[in-house]
Write an enzyme that holds these catalytic residues in place. Structure first.
Site, PDB file in Angstrom:
ATOM      1  N   GLU A 282       0.818  -1.210   0.000  1.00  0.00           N
ATOM      2  CA  GLU A 282       0.000   0.000   0.000  1.00  0.00           C
ATOM      3  C   GLU A 282       0.854   1.263   0.000  1.00  0.00           C
ATOM      4  O   GLU A 282       0.354   2.365  -0.215  1.00  0.00           O
ATOM      5  CB  GLU A 282      -0.946  -0.007   1.208  1.00  0.00           C
ATOM      6  N   ASP A 324      14.916  29.871 -26.657  1.00  0.00           N
ATOM      7  CA  ASP A 324      15.057  31.238 -27.161  1.00  0.00           C
ATOM      8  C   ASP A 324      16.454  31.752 -26.825  1.00  0.00           C
ATOM      9  O   ASP A 324      17.125  31.229 -25.929  1.00  0.00           O
ATOM     10  CB  ASP A 324      14.042  32.170 -26.490  1.00  0.00           C
ATOM     11  N   ASP A 596       7.577  32.597 -24.976  1.00  0.00           N
ATOM     12  CA  ASP A 596       7.054  33.632 -24.094  1.00  0.00           C
ATOM     13  C   ASP A 596       5.861  34.382 -24.665  1.00  0.00           C
ATOM     14  O   ASP A 596       5.183  35.104 -23.945  1.00  0.00           O
ATOM     15  CB  ASP A 596       8.145  34.647 -23.733  1.00  0.00           C
ATOM     16  N   ASP A 600       3.525  31.624 -29.331  1.00  0.00           N
ATOM     17  CA  ASP A 600       4.334  30.466 -28.956  1.00  0.00           C
ATOM     18  C   ASP A 600       3.479  29.342 -28.368  1.00  0.00           C
ATOM     19  O   ASP A 600       3.946  28.205 -28.244  1.00  0.00           O
ATOM     20  CB  ASP A 600       5.384  30.860 -27.905  1.00  0.00           C
ATOM     21  N   ASP A 694       7.269   2.801   5.678  1.00  0.00           N
ATOM     22  CA  ASP A 694       6.553   3.986   5.187  1.00  0.00           C
ATOM     23  C   ASP A 694       7.427   5.240   5.182  1.00  0.00           C
ATOM     24  O   ASP A 694       7.602   5.875   4.130  1.00  0.00           O
ATOM     25  CB  ASP A 694       5.286   4.222   6.013  1.00  0.00           C
TER      26      ASP A 694
END
Length: 860
Positions: A282, A324, A596, A600, A694
């Protein structure tokens, strides 16, 4: 105050008064966040309710009921106490993840540019308040319902509210309306939250926020960070479902066998439940949620916002990074780096005493005079900054001169002139700047001087510089001529400007190359500038470059062939990026693309990983992207890839640990039934082991630093699975090593005549110590022994220390020892347990070193 109707013809907007910070804060407290009704994050009770519905929790409750039916109230209460401890640990982990996701929701809310205390500030859209003065521009989402005070060519897409795809025009009105009209229709001054500015710019005053907006009234929710269903989540769900069905069938079989052979039905049910608890993994869905949630939070610490969690899966598989140039590779801040006059060229930043030589004074002086006094244009700002640095102590900054007239730049003549009158007022002084060929035309240069000028311009442009010419003229009293050509201009020289590279970029590109990621530069600049920058960045330019026109003319097959080698794309329009992305994807590349602008968005959405600019990018680009660079820095992308690789390498380690840790628990649940031994593990023992498993898999492994070579491995194959052959082989090998050791310890204890309680205690101590060794053994598969034992991970050592402390209390405190059904252990017994755990740990390390590395096996 300037009114909206006073907009100058030249296109400059008037200024308006915004709120002061104190008033804005008071309204935020009184009226609440600028948010429409949305699903609220899960609180503590919701988290607890979710845990209570987990199969493991149900099994524990059933076990407690069986203990009560058997009359063992003490054991039932002990089990219940452990239930609450496990619930507390799980709840703490989930609430930590919720807090991380809540921080991401804050970051991902649309940004707004407001005027506070007389200054423009960019804030989260949720912080906008009624009465705020907002600045809007093309590509922005309107953050709240507002009324336009002034605007230039404003047009807004209101299809979100009206369903009408055609944008509507917006104009200011005087007097300013106090209430908003219904959405739709041209020439109104009303703006609505969530609508998109598709053209123009302007100022607007906020009238309504949050649930009071038109968007809020119809119950729409703003975009936020949501954890979607990912390929890995689906894979884990399939694994857990199959194992759960197997656990159910096996537990029923074990219960029936135990009841039939020993005649104890309730004890048989308890044995079956213990078997189911030992098999059920689990932890897997929990650790995935925590790893992805905290992974997104960790990436945000690198100034990268994760808008879509599946991007975390894809980061480690990226093979091509299209970026870019302006603002990403460079600072997005022009600097004046060359002055050329009278056959000489200097770099003003390299002047030994900061004093500009006399021959360059007139060039820079008239460059300033040809610019705005308080410029907005980055080029003019760069010229003025350099002049203030080098001419401040001279008479060449004419603050007392009066501007008389201007001759604007036009398509026919790419030059502009400004006419000044000195304080004495005896004559006019004209300063001109523009394209070198246009300035040469104004100065009527002969062929020989034109040739020299052209050669100098080409040399500077070849260095990736932006070049402009500067000229001056003098006119006595009289009327100004109608056109610039009528002045008698003198050519003064050239100014060359550059957008400097970010200091962090070259190292980031080298790191990307080492990681097997190809960097491709996509820019709107000219070829010479692009190639110069690519050379400085050490990009491979052997295959040349492609232009936007090439992208238009090449066939799909031709483009696919060229993109395999070309790393520089110049004069590319934003809408052409989509074809580039498609061509790379057709070759099987996993593409990350930056952008940007509004145009785009299609390329960002089509890319496997769309990366928008958070600083200068539009809201449309940010909404289409999977990641948002909050600082627009290329190095942040590479840092995010490093974190993404770390996340999945650690997730694989956690999965190996979980699977391996369950094998000895399952074996110790089954073997006593098959071999006729007394039961070794009971529900309380399985619960104690969960206290190790856990937090170890969800905290210790999540916090594990990345391997030293994580960015020297090739990208992970995109179709790679977490539960592949190498991962399962290592997990089963380590699990069966642990099982063999604890079974040997248990059997040896029984052969020596120890009681079942003493043998159980020795077996359990060995299993716990081996479990801690299993964590340490899986920390790293590339580092040495020092990396396993001394590497930094505070969470791991807290878990180990807490486990050993609690184990010591169970062995020493009579009440706890009785609750665990343990016998008293002596020093020689503990030594045997420690020796068994050491043997198991040695086996774990050898298996990790000798078996194939799953993380490296899935690289492309």
């Amino acid at each position: 105050m300037i009114v909206a109707t006073d907009i100058p013809a030249a296109g400059a907007l008037p200024t308006f008064e915004g709120l002061d910070a104190a008033t804005a804060q008071k309204r935020l407290q009184d009226e609440g966040w600028n948010e429409v009704p949305a699903a609220r994050p899960r609180g503590p009770w919701a988290v607890a309710g979710g845990i209570a519905r987990e199969p493991m929790f149900v099994l524990l409750v059933v076990c407690g009921v069986v203990y009560l039916l058997l009359g063992d109230v003490h054991e039932a209460l002990m089990l219940l106490a452990f239930v609450f401890i496990v619930m507390g640990i799980t709840a703490a982990q989930e609430l930590r993840t919720e807090r991380a996701l809540d921080a991401l929701r804050d970051l991902s809310s649309p940004r707004a540019l407001v005027v506070r205390d007389g200054l423009e500030r960019r804030i989260a859209g949720r912080e906008v308040v009624r009465g705020d003065l907002i600045v809007i521009a093309e590509g922005d989402r309107v953050p709240a319902d507002a009324v336009v005070l002034a605007g230039l060519n404003l047009a807004v897409d209101e299809s979100l509210l009206t369903g009408e795809a055609v944008p509507v025009r917006k104009h200011a009105r005087s007097p300013v309306p106090a209430r908003l009209l219904a959405p739709g229709g041209d020439d109104t001054p009303c703006l609505y939250s969530g609508t998109l500015v598709v053209q123009g710019r302007g100022y607007a005053r906020v009238l309504e926020t949050g649930a009071q907006t038109a968007l809020g009234r119809i119950g729409q929710a703003l975009a936020g960070v949501e954890v979607g269903t990912t390929a890995v989540q689906r894979e884990i769900r399939r694994v857990v479902t199959r194992v759960a069905w197997g656990a159910f069938g096996l537990s029923v079989l074990v219960a029936l066998v135990y009841a039939a052979t020993r005649g104890a039905r309730l004890e048989g049910l308890l044995v079956g439940l213990t078997t189911a608890m030992s098999i059920l993994p689990e932890e897997l869905p929990v650790i995935l949620t925590i790893f992805l949630g905290l992974g997104a939070w960790r990436i945000a610490q690198q100034r990268v916002l994760t808008r879509r969690v599946p991007a975390l899966e894809t980061l480690g598989a990226a093979t091509v990074l299209c970026t870019d140039k302006t603002g990403t590779l460079t600072r997005n801040r022009l600097e004046l780096v060359r002055l050329a006059a009278d056959g000489a060229t200097i770099d003003p930043a390299q002047l030994p005493d900061g004093e500009l030589p006399e021959r360059f004074h007139a060039l820079l002086e008239f460059g300033v005079l040809a610019s705005q006094t308080d410029p907005f244009d980055p080029l003019e700002q760069a010229i003025r900054r350099r002049a203030l640095e080098t001419l401040a102590r001279t008479e060449h900054l004419h603050v007392d001169w009066q501007l008389v007239s201007e001759y604007p730049l036009s398509p026919a003549l790419l030059a502009m002139s400004r006419v000044w009158q000195s304080a004495a007022g005896s004559r006019y002084v004209i300063a001109a700047k523009g394209a070198p060929e246009a300035i040469a035309d104004l100065c009527h240069l002969d062929a020989a001087r034109n040739a020299v000028l052209r050669e100098e311009v080409e040399r500077l442009a070849g260095e990736g510089l932006r070049v402009i010419g500067v000229a001056r003229a003098v006119l006595g009293d009289g009327a100004l001529p109608p056109i610039q050509h009528d002045f008698d201009f003198e050519f003064l020289g050239l100014l060359a400007l550059a957008d400097p590279l970010r200091e962090s970029v070259p190292a980031a590109i080298r790191e990307a190359r080492q990681a097997g990621i190809r960097v491709v530069m996509v820019t709107g600049d000219h070829a010479a500038t692009a190639l110069h920058i690519a050379t400085r960045l050490d990009l491979d330019t052997a295959a040349g470059y492609l232009t936007g026109r090439d992208l238009e003319t090449l066939s799909d097959a031709g483009l696919a062939a060229r993109v395999r080698e070309v790393n520089v794309f110049c004069r590319v329009a934003p809408e052409q990026k989509l074809r580039l992305v498609t061509a790379l994807q057709a070759r099987g590349e996993v593409v990350a693309m930056t952008g940007d602008g509004v145009n785009d968005a299609p390329a960002l959405k089509a890319a496997h990983i769309g990366i928008a600019m958070g600083g200068r990018g539009t809201d449309v680009a940010r909404e289409a992207a999977a990641l948002v660079l909050l600082d627009d820095d290329f190095a942040s992308i590479v840092a995010a890839i490093r974190v993404g690789r770390r996340i999945f390498a650690n997730l694989r380690k956690a999965i190996v640990f979980v699977l391996a840790a369950h094998i000895p628990i399952v074996g110790l649940s089954l073997l006593p039934v098959l071999l006729g031994w007394s039961l070794v593990l009971m529900p309380v023992h399985v619960l104690f082991l969960q206290l190790i498993i856990d937090p170890a898999c969800s905290i210790a492994f999540e916090a594990e630093p990345e391997e030293a070579d994580v960015m020297r491995r090739p990208p992970r194959a995109r179709d790679a699975r977490l539960f592949d052959g190498a991962t399962l082989a290592l997990a089963f090998a380590q699990g069966f090593i642990a099982l063999a050791v604890v079974v040997f310890i248990h059997a040896g204890a029984l052969r020596q005549g120890l009681s079942a309680e003493e043998a159980r205690a020795m077996t359990f101590v060995t299993l716990v110590l081996a479990g801690l060794g299993l964590i340490v053994a899986n920390r790293s598969r590339s580092g040495g022994l020092y990396a396993l034992l001394a590497g930094r991970n505070a969470a791991l050592w807290w878990i180990a220390g807490g486990t050993l402390l609690f184990l010591g209390l169970v062995l020493v405190v009579p009440v706890l020892r009785e609750a665990f059904a343990f016998g008293i252990l002596h020093g020689v017994d503990l030594a045997r347990c420690l020796a068994g755990a050491a043997i198991a740990w040695t086996g774990f390390v050898l298996a990790a070193r000798l078996l194939p590395d799953g993380e490296r096996a899935v690289t492309a």
